[in-house]
Motif scaffolding. Structure first.
Motif, PDB file in Angstrom:
ATOM      1  N   ALA A  38      17.621 -24.495   6.467  1.00  0.00           N
ATOM      2  CA  ALA A  38      16.169 -25.228   6.474  1.00  0.00           C
ATOM      3  C   ALA A  38      14.890 -24.416   6.925  1.00  0.00           C
ATOM      4  N   ASP A  39      15.209 -23.100   7.462  1.00  0.00           N
ATOM      5  CA  ASP A  39      13.945 -22.301   7.730  1.00  0.00           C
ATOM      6  C   ASP A  39      13.777 -21.478   6.718  1.00  0.00           C
ATOM      7  N   ASP A  40      14.614 -21.486   5.692  1.00  0.00           N
ATOM      8  CA  ASP A  40      14.220 -20.364   4.490  1.00  0.00           C
ATOM      9  C   ASP A  40      12.976 -20.855   3.839  1.00  0.00           C
ATOM     10  N   ALA A  41      12.489 -20.016   3.259  1.00  0.00           N
ATOM     11  CA  ALA A  41      11.229 -20.137   2.399  1.00  0.00           C
ATOM     12  C   ALA A  41      11.898 -20.745   1.109  1.00  0.00           C
ATOM     13  N   PRO A  42      11.131 -21.289   0.062  1.00  0.00           N
ATOM     14  CA  PRO A  42      11.660 -21.674  -1.061  1.00  0.00           C
ATOM     15  C   PRO A  42      11.385 -20.428  -1.916  1.00  0.00           C
ATOM     16  N   GLN A  43      12.250 -20.262  -3.026  1.00  0.00           N
ATOM     17  CA  GLN A  43      12.093 -18.974  -3.702  1.00  0.00           C
ATOM     18  C   GLN A  43      11.792 -19.224  -5.059  1.00  0.00           C
ATOM     19  N   GLN A  44      11.286 -18.406  -6.066  1.00  0.00           N
ATOM     20  CA  GLN A  44      10.553 -18.305  -7.234  1.00  0.00           C
ATOM     21  C   GLN A  44      11.643 -17.661  -8.159  1.00  0.00           C
TER      22      GLN A  44
END
Length: 160
Positions: A38-44
């Protein structure tokens, strides 16, 4: 075997280009997907589609569409002007499935099928009314059994 399935959202419209020698179509677009925690940033990630799939991607999908991507991953290493090497992940898509028809679910939420009642056909005219659904009855609970006392062991009587 390198095979990956990923649910993501397009953050750029697919760009269609062609190879110089064989004029094979290539669709290139960028997707975003949530982190594992939940605390991980979205990845591209950059996604490529080749041939007929590239043309289908360019015609069908646009920025903001949610898709299920199936394909293989690759990592490219690039030399940065700052003097270090940067690794970037790319996916070569083999299949793309649109998920916008499943409703407005946030990224990372698995879709749920409609209730079973939605699949049943209406009864034919003149048929008796349907029976009510069966009521679940809890199984009888056995009466508690008092534990039997274990015989006392006389430790003085053990031979050595």
């Amino acid at each position: 075997m390198n095979h990956c399935t990923l649910m993501a959202e397009l953050i750029s419209d697919p760009q269609l280009r062609y190879t110089q020698d064989t004029q094979t179509a290539i669709a290139e677009f960028t997707v975003v997907f949530p982190g594992l925690k939940a605390d991980d940033a979205p990845q591209q990630m950059k996604v490529l589609g080749w041939g007929n799939l590239a043309q289908e991607i360019q015609q069908t999908y646009h920025m903001g569409d949610r898709v299920l991507l199936e394909g293989r991953l690759s990592i490219t290493s690039m030399e940065r002007p700052e003097g270090f090497r940067e690794k970037q992940v790319e996916m070569t898509a083999q299949r793309v499935y649109g998920l916008n028809t499943l409703g407005a679910l946030p990224i990372g939420t698995p879709p749920t099928p409609p209730p079973i009642a939605a699949y049943s056909a209406p009864p034919p005219p003149g048929s008796p009314p349907p029976l009510p659904p069966p009521v679940a009855v809890a199984p009888p609970v056995p009466a508690p059994v008092a534990p039997t006392p274990e015989p006392e062991v006389d430790y003085d009587d053990i031979p050595f």
